[in-house]
Scaffold this active site. Structure first.
Site, PDB file in Angstrom:
ATOM      1  N   SER A  48       0.852  -1.197   0.000  1.00  0.00           N
ATOM      2  CA  SER A  48       0.000   0.000   0.000  1.00  0.00           C
ATOM      3  C   SER A  48       0.887   1.247   0.000  1.00  0.00           C
ATOM      4  O   SER A  48       2.101   1.166   0.223  1.00  0.00           O
ATOM      5  CB  SER A  48      -0.889   0.011   1.245  1.00  0.00           C
ATOM      6  OG  SER A  48      -0.071   0.183   2.393  1.00  0.00           O
ATOM      7  N   ASP A  81      -1.386  -1.624  -3.904  1.00  0.00           N
ATOM      8  CA  ASP A  81      -2.766  -1.632  -3.403  1.00  0.00           C
ATOM      9  C   ASP A  81      -3.259  -0.184  -3.255  1.00  0.00           C
ATOM     10  O   ASP A  81      -2.572   0.646  -2.648  1.00  0.00           O
ATOM     11  CB  ASP A  81      -2.753  -2.339  -2.032  1.00  0.00           C
ATOM     12  CG  ASP A  81      -4.145  -2.647  -1.508  1.00  0.00           C
ATOM     13  OD1 ASP A  81      -5.078  -2.782  -2.321  1.00  0.00           O
ATOM     14  OD2 ASP A  81      -4.287  -2.770  -0.270  1.00  0.00           O
ATOM     15  N   HIS A 179     -13.585  -2.236   4.432  1.00  0.00           N
ATOM     16  CA  HIS A 179     -12.223  -2.384   4.962  1.00  0.00           C
ATOM     17  C   HIS A 179     -12.206  -2.318   6.486  1.00  0.00           C
ATOM     18  O   HIS A 179     -13.070  -1.721   7.097  1.00  0.00           O
ATOM     19  CB  HIS A 179     -11.332  -1.254   4.431  1.00  0.00           C
ATOM     20  CG  HIS A 179     -11.044  -1.362   2.964  1.00  0.00           C
ATOM     21  ND1 HIS A 179     -11.432  -0.413   2.067  1.00  0.00           N
ATOM     22  CD2 HIS A 179     -10.402  -2.319   2.251  1.00  0.00           C
ATOM     23  CE1 HIS A 179     -11.028  -0.765   0.846  1.00  0.00           C
ATOM     24  NE2 HIS A 179     -10.406  -1.928   0.934  1.00  0.00           N
ATOM     25  N   GLY A 180     -11.185  -2.906   7.068  1.00  0.00           N
ATOM     26  CA  GLY A 180     -10.950  -2.753   8.498  1.00  0.00           C
ATOM     27  C   GLY A 180     -11.592  -3.829   9.347  1.00  0.00           C
ATOM     28  O   GLY A 180     -12.092  -4.833   8.842  1.00  0.00           O
ATOM     29  N   GLY A 211     -11.584  -5.886   1.321  1.00  0.00           N
ATOM     30  CA  GLY A 211     -12.254  -5.962   2.629  1.00  0.00           C
ATOM     31  C   GLY A 211     -12.684  -7.369   2.992  1.00  0.00           C
ATOM     32  O   GLY A 211     -13.782  -7.584   3.506  1.00  0.00           O
ATOM     33  N   SER A 213     -11.277  -9.683   5.116  1.00  0.00           N
ATOM     34  CA  SER A 213     -10.873 -10.320   6.378  1.00  0.00           C
ATOM     35  C   SER A 213     -12.093 -10.870   7.102  1.00  0.00           C
ATOM     36  O   SER A 213     -13.201 -10.342   6.969  1.00  0.00           O
ATOM     37  CB  SER A 213     -10.155  -9.305   7.278  1.00  0.00           C
ATOM     38  OG  SER A 213      -8.808  -9.195   6.887  1.00  0.00           O
ATOM     39  N   ILE A 254      -6.782  -9.484   1.812  1.00  0.00           N
ATOM     40  CA  ILE A 254      -6.830  -9.725   3.256  1.00  0.00           C
ATOM     41  C   ILE A 254      -5.668  -9.010   3.938  1.00  0.00           C
ATOM     42  O   ILE A 254      -4.507  -9.298   3.644  1.00  0.00           O
ATOM     43  CB  ILE A 254      -6.771 -11.241   3.551  1.00  0.00           C
ATOM     44  CG1 ILE A 254      -8.012 -11.929   2.954  1.00  0.00           C
ATOM     45  CG2 ILE A 254      -6.677 -11.499   5.058  1.00  0.00           C
ATOM     46  CD1 ILE A 254      -7.926 -13.440   2.915  1.00  0.00           C
TER      47      ILE A 254
HETATM   48  P1  13P Z   1      -9.404  -6.082   5.126  1.00  0.00           P
HETATM   49  O1  13P Z   1      -9.368  -4.796   5.920  1.00  0.00           O
HETATM   50  O2  13P Z   1     -10.743  -6.748   5.236  1.00  0.00           O
HETATM   51  O3  13P Z   1      -8.326  -7.003   5.487  1.00  0.00           O
HETATM   52  O4  13P Z   1      -9.227  -5.699   3.587  1.00  0.00           O
HETATM   53  C1  13P Z   1      -7.960  -5.380   3.068  1.00  0.00           C
HETATM   54  C2  13P Z   1      -8.034  -4.829   1.703  1.00  0.00           C
HETATM   55  O5  13P Z   1      -9.044  -4.848   1.041  1.00  0.00           O
HETATM   56  C3  13P Z   1      -6.777  -4.265   1.147  1.00  0.00           C
HETATM   57  O6  13P Z   1      -6.987  -3.644  -0.079  1.00  0.00           O
END
Ligand code: 13P
Length: 316
Positions: A48, A81, A179-180, A211, A213, A254
């Site tokens: 990122s 990313d 996200h998060g 997103g 996770s 993830i």
């Molecule tokens: P998470 O926050 O669900 O892990 O998603 C990460 C993501 O989409 C990175 O681009």
């Protein structure tokens, strides 16, 4: 071996999804490569903008090149990313990244198309592939915060027009994730009807799920029991990855879950052994736990066991 995401997607489309994992430091890198090797999976290593400036982008590049030597069997793509236009050009011109994501989803439809198209032209001229984003995921990711009220699922008709007009190679779609650590309230989950509609209009075209996770409850409880304060966190049910991949979801992002592993390992170690000040003690445990975590995720994604199939395809 560094390959493009295009090659990985060709091997995986409709059958399984490739895990895309963010890295920031040495311990994560070691755990990531070990976990993918243990589970015999190809993978996407994501960097990122925050990660590029955490130490130095050159430091990260050196780390990854070294990991490629230490784990010569690995097959992976190096992917930016959530890049802005300027960072995309920097990565494209570096000769190191095999894939970039231009995230212009905060702009209106036509502006998103114009920016994405410029990045696609620059990237394709250098053999780099491009992921773009349409729709708005909720949640917090590094410098990007989107209120739930502003989150917007991807419109399938717009998705088709967007891909045709930009020439992008894969598309991140908003299909109910965010996200998060704080994703869903109640029983909200993935909108399979939206994914299916997008696939109908873009058959064979790789879709990306950000997103993703799971925010496992036992992990959150362990973090909180060791002094953490993560409230109300809940994520994507990993058993849904399979259905999503048959509908064209070929890359699954993830990051948060890996951060939870790091937090749990360090909190527990320092709580249980307050006399420790050797950074390698939690570092060693984290590398092993992160590798285990990656291998488990690859099992859910279906990428586990695919390494040799992919090797054949990419070396043909
Ligand atoms: P998470 O926050 O669900 O892990 O998603 C990460 C993501 O989409 C990175 O681009």
């Amino acid at each position: 071996m560094i390959v493009t995401t295009k090659k990985l997607f060709k091997a995986a489309y409709g059958k399984y999804a490739i895990g895309a994992y963010n890295i920031n430091n040495l311990e994560q890198t070691m755990g990531l490569f070990q976990g993918n090797l243990d589970s015999q999976a190809p993978f996407i290593l994501q960097i990122s903008e925050g990660s590029r400036s955490y130490t130095d982008k050159a430091m990260l590049e050196g780390l990854i090149r070294s990991a490629d030597e230490v784990f010569p069997q690995s097959i992976f793509a190096v992917h930016l990313d959530h890049g802005d236009e300027e960072t995309c050009y920097d990565c494209i011109n570096s000769g190191f990244y095999s894939s970039v994501m231009i995230d212009a989803s905060m702009f209106d439809f036509d502006e998103n198309i114009a920016i994405t198209k410029r990045v696609v032209e620059a990237a394709h001229a250098k053999g780099v592939v491009v992921e773009a984003e349409l729709g708005k995921l909720g949640g917090v990711e590094e410098h990007i915060t989107v209120d739930e009220a502003d989150a917007k699922l991807t419109d399938p008709d717009e998705a088709k027009e967007f891909v045709e007009r930009t020439g992008c190679d894969s598309l991140a779609v908003a299909i109910g994730t965010s996200h998060g650590a704080f994703k869903f309230t109640g029983s909200q989950g993935l909108h399979f009807n939206v994914i299916a509609e997008i696939q109908k209009r873009l058959p064979g075209f790789p879709l990306v799920m950000h997103g993703s996770s799971s925010v496992p409850q036992d992990e959150v409880e362990r973090v909180n029991a060791a002094g953490g304060n993560l409230k109300g966190a809940k994520g994507v049910d990993a058993s849904q990855f399979n259905r999503a991949s048959t509908l064209g979801v070929t890359k699954v992002n993830i990051d948060t879950d890996g951060r939870l592993v790091w937090t749990r390992v360090h909190r527990e170690l320092f709580l249980e052994q307050p006399e420790v000040f050797d950074l390698r003690k939690p570092g060693k445990i984290f590398m092993a736990e992160y590798a285990k975590f990656i291998a488990e995720k690859n099992g859910y994604l279906g990428s586990a066991g695919q390494l040799e199939n992919v090797r054949q395809l990419v070396t043909e």
